[in-house]
Motif scaffolding. Structure first.
Motif, PDB file in Angstrom:
ATOM      1  N   PRO A 126       0.812  -1.220   0.000  1.00 55.35           N
ATOM      2  CA  PRO A 126       0.000   0.000   0.000  1.00 55.35           C
ATOM      3  C   PRO A 126       0.843   1.267   0.000  1.00 55.35           C
ATOM      4  O   PRO A 126       0.304   2.357  -0.106  1.00 55.35           O
ATOM      5  CB  PRO A 126      -0.789  -0.119   1.306  1.00 55.35           C
ATOM      6  N   TRP A 127       2.186   1.126   0.156  1.00 58.72           N
ATOM      7  CA  TRP A 127       3.007   2.322   0.321  1.00 58.72           C
ATOM      8  C   TRP A 127       3.753   2.643  -0.970  1.00 58.72           C
ATOM      9  O   TRP A 127       4.207   1.765  -1.684  1.00 58.72           O
ATOM     10  CB  TRP A 127       4.016   2.134   1.455  1.00 58.72           C
ATOM     11  N   LYS A 128       3.887   3.899  -1.231  1.00 57.30           N
ATOM     12  CA  LYS A 128       4.736   4.385  -2.320  1.00 57.30           C
ATOM     13  C   LYS A 128       5.631   5.467  -1.725  1.00 57.30           C
ATOM     14  O   LYS A 128       5.164   6.364  -1.024  1.00 57.30           O
ATOM     15  CB  LYS A 128       3.888   4.988  -3.454  1.00 57.30           C
ATOM     16  N   VAL A 129       6.934   5.376  -2.025  1.00 52.74           N
ATOM     17  CA  VAL A 129       7.880   6.302  -1.406  1.00 52.74           C
ATOM     18  C   VAL A 129       7.704   7.701  -1.990  1.00 52.74           C
ATOM     19  O   VAL A 129       7.448   8.660  -1.280  1.00 52.74           O
ATOM     20  CB  VAL A 129       9.336   5.814  -1.622  1.00 52.74           C
ATOM     21  N   THR A 130       7.842   7.810  -3.269  1.00 53.51           N
ATOM     22  CA  THR A 130       7.685   9.097  -3.932  1.00 53.51           C
ATOM     23  C   THR A 130       7.546   8.860  -5.425  1.00 53.51           C
ATOM     24  O   THR A 130       7.977   7.832  -5.951  1.00 53.51           O
ATOM     25  CB  THR A 130       8.890  10.015  -3.667  1.00 53.51           C
ATOM     26  N   GLU A 131       6.941   9.799  -6.094  1.00 52.64           N
ATOM     27  CA  GLU A 131       6.822   9.704  -7.541  1.00 52.64           C
ATOM     28  C   GLU A 131       7.885  10.537  -8.244  1.00 52.64           C
ATOM     29  O   GLU A 131       8.039  10.445  -9.458  1.00 52.64           O
ATOM     30  CB  GLU A 131       5.420  10.201  -7.982  1.00 52.64           C
ATOM     31  N   ARG A 132       8.610  11.339  -7.478  1.00 51.89           N
ATOM     32  CA  ARG A 132       9.627  12.208  -8.065  1.00 51.89           C
ATOM     33  C   ARG A 132      10.961  11.474  -8.100  1.00 51.89           C
ATOM     34  O   ARG A 132      11.427  10.927  -7.103  1.00 51.89           O
ATOM     35  CB  ARG A 132       9.759  13.493  -7.273  1.00 51.89           C
ATOM     36  N   PHE A 133      11.621  11.505  -9.276  1.00 52.83           N
ATOM     37  CA  PHE A 133      12.855  10.739  -9.457  1.00 52.83           C
ATOM     38  C   PHE A 133      14.000  11.293  -8.623  1.00 52.83           C
ATOM     39  O   PHE A 133      14.826  10.533  -8.111  1.00 52.83           O
ATOM     40  CB  PHE A 133      13.227  10.749 -10.955  1.00 52.83           C
ATOM     41  N   ASP A 134      14.068  12.632  -8.492  1.00 57.86           N
ATOM     42  CA  ASP A 134      15.174  13.212  -7.726  1.00 57.86           C
ATOM     43  C   ASP A 134      15.096  12.806  -6.257  1.00 57.86           C
ATOM     44  O   ASP A 134      16.107  12.480  -5.630  1.00 57.86           O
ATOM     45  CB  ASP A 134      15.181  14.731  -7.881  1.00 57.86           C
ATOM     46  N   LYS A 135      13.881  12.810  -5.680  1.00 55.78           N
ATOM     47  CA  LYS A 135      13.740  12.371  -4.283  1.00 55.78           C
ATOM     48  C   LYS A 135      14.009  10.867  -4.154  1.00 55.78           C
ATOM     49  O   LYS A 135      14.534  10.411  -3.148  1.00 55.78           O
ATOM     50  CB  LYS A 135      12.332  12.708  -3.793  1.00 55.78           C
ATOM     51  N   TRP A 136      13.629  10.158  -5.183  1.00 59.47           N
ATOM     52  CA  TRP A 136      13.878   8.709  -5.196  1.00 59.47           C
ATOM     53  C   TRP A 136      15.374   8.439  -5.126  1.00 59.47           C
ATOM     54  O   TRP A 136      15.839   7.563  -4.384  1.00 59.47           O
ATOM     55  CB  TRP A 136      13.282   8.133  -6.480  1.00 59.47           C
ATOM     56  N   LEU A 137      16.191   9.224  -5.856  1.00 57.82           N
ATOM     57  CA  LEU A 137      17.644   9.072  -5.826  1.00 57.82           C
ATOM     58  C   LEU A 137      18.223   9.434  -4.467  1.00 57.82           C
ATOM     59  O   LEU A 137      19.165   8.796  -3.979  1.00 57.82           O
ATOM     60  CB  LEU A 137      18.290   9.940  -6.914  1.00 57.82           C
ATOM     61  N   ILE A 138      17.643  10.482  -3.862  1.00 56.32           N
ATOM     62  CA  ILE A 138      18.133  10.887  -2.537  1.00 56.32           C
ATOM     63  C   ILE A 138      17.884   9.774  -1.518  1.00 56.32           C
ATOM     64  O   ILE A 138      18.755   9.433  -0.716  1.00 56.32           O
ATOM     65  CB  ILE A 138      17.459  12.201  -2.101  1.00 56.32           C
ATOM     66  N   ILE A 139      16.687   9.206  -1.551  1.00 54.11           N
ATOM     67  CA  ILE A 139      16.364   8.110  -0.613  1.00 54.11           C
ATOM     68  C   ILE A 139      17.273   6.904  -0.881  1.00 54.11           C
ATOM     69  O   ILE A 139      17.775   6.269   0.053  1.00 54.11           O
ATOM     70  CB  ILE A 139      14.880   7.726  -0.753  1.00 54.11           C
ATOM     71  N   TRP A 140      17.500   6.621  -2.152  1.00 56.63           N
ATOM     72  CA  TRP A 140      18.396   5.508  -2.499  1.00 56.63           C
ATOM     73  C   TRP A 140      19.803   5.749  -1.938  1.00 56.63           C
ATOM     74  O   TRP A 140      20.431   4.856  -1.384  1.00 56.63           O
ATOM     75  CB  TRP A 140      18.417   5.373  -4.029  1.00 56.63           C
ATOM     76  N   GLY A 141      20.289   6.976  -2.081  1.00 53.64           N
ATOM     77  CA  GLY A 141      21.615   7.298  -1.563  1.00 53.64           C
ATOM     78  C   GLY A 141      21.689   7.146  -0.050  1.00 53.64           C
ATOM     79  O   GLY A 141      22.683   6.629   0.488  1.00 53.64           O
TER      80      GLY A 141
END
Length: 356
Positions: free
Chosen positions: A106-121
């Motif tokens: 049910p969860w989605k982290v974010t739809e924005r790619f830049d924030k997705w990269l920050i979380i990945w880092g």
């Protein structure tokens, strides 16, 4: 290291980490005035937060612990090792994010790619921290295992060396004694029989009586006296050996053949047989210690410190093993005379009589 201890180390680490994360979430919830029930829902895995903080750490920890350390670090292949850590961290960081996008979550982290990269880092950095800790833990376990193996090997080597000392009998002394007895058989058969019995007693002592770790002091002194009697066959000089025992050896024990290496050395490098008192041996048995003294005169071309292949270093190891902190050894070389002065102390009354 035992498997149960390894399991306890791993379990203890992850339990402490969970407690740390839970405590952080509780404090964070209290500071933001979030209801306690909401905070406990997060702790009860009803939020992606715990998945994102635990899974990367577990993946990278065991990648470093089980794969990178034994495969590359122990072989000092540093370049593939560091590349492997980076790849393991990046993969460990992206897996929990990808899991959140699977159907049924049910969860989605974010739809924005830049924030997705920050979380990945951030998750990859967290994974690297856990990976380093995994390396440290594996290194500690490996180091402990190597220390134990080395200790076992040193113990076995020491036991072998001690067995060599216990079984030591200078072959030259043995051959010379047999030849001397052989000569005596023709001139004085009864005397030859006495010396033959002494030689038999000497060998019996080394083969059987000297095997225990501790033996009665009386047996040790008897062995020394038999050895000296056999050495006296070599000369008619009554002053060749000065030997004296003072005190009562009854109810005292000692490590077997402790003194004989120094005595053998005295005969090996001793002065001519016609000299006056070239060898002096004293054993004083006192209430709180045993005092052994041996000196021998030697010729200038002799080296007094050799011990029939078993040097001072090995004898010192044996003393340190058997009497740690309970002995004093002084070895001096003065005016072509070699001195060995050994004190063995009692820590407590009756220590030697009990066999320690």
């Amino acid at each position: 290291m035992k498997r149960s201890i390894k399991i306890l180390l791993h379990a203890g680490y992850w339990i402490l980490y969970l407690l740390l994360i839970s405590s952080f979430l509780i404090i964070l919830g209290a500071s933001s005035k979030q209801p306690i029930s909401a905070t406990f829902k997060i702790i009860a895995f009803e939020s992606p937060l715990l998945l994102m903080t635990i899974l990367p750490g577990v993946l990278c920890f065991y990648s470093c612990y089980a794969v990178l350390f034994p495969r590359w670090l122990t072989q000092q292949r540093l370049f593939p090792f560091f590349v492997g850590i980076l790849i393991a961290a990046l993969i460990s960081g992206v897996i929990p994010i990808l899991l959140l996008y699977l159907p049924g979550f049910p969860w989605k982290v974010t739809e924005r790619f830049d924030k997705w990269l920050i979380i990945w880092g951030m998750l990859s950095l967290l994974a690297i921290i856990h990976g380093v800790i995994g390396l440290v833990l594996r290194g500690f376990i490996t180091w402990y295992g190597e220390i134990k193996i080395k200790a076992d090997l040193e113990k076995k080597n020491m036991q072998t060396e001690l067995a060599l000392i216990k079984s030591q009998l200078n072959p030259h002394f043995l051959f010379n004694t047999i030849n001397n007895i052989d000569v005596l058989i023709e001139t004085d058969a009864s005397r030859a029989s006495v010396y033959l019995n002494k030689l038999s007693g000497l060998l019996r002592f080394l083969l059987y009586d000297a095997q225990p770790e501790w033996i009665p002091l009386e047996k040790e002194i008897s062995y020394i006296e038999q050895y000296l009697d056999l050495q006296r066959i070599r000369t008619a000089n009554p002053d060749f050996i000065q030997y004296k025992v003072t005190g009562n050896p009854a109810n005292r024990t000692i490590a077997p053949v402790l003194f004989i290496s120094y005595i053998e050395n005295a005969f090996k490098h001793g002065e001519q047989l016609k000299a006056t008192s070239p060898i002096i041996i004293n054993i004083d048995i006192l209430e709180n210690h045993i005092h052994f003294f041996c000196s021998n005169k030697y010729r200038k071309n002799n080296t007094p410190g050799d011990h029939s292949g078993l040097g001072n270093e090995l004898l010192l190891k044996r003393l340190e093993l058997l009497y740690p902190g309970s002995y004093e050894l002084k070895i001096n070389n003065l005016d072509q005379t070699y001195f060995v002065d050994l004190l063995i102390f009692d820590h407590e009354p009756g220590m030697y009589s009990s066999g320690r």
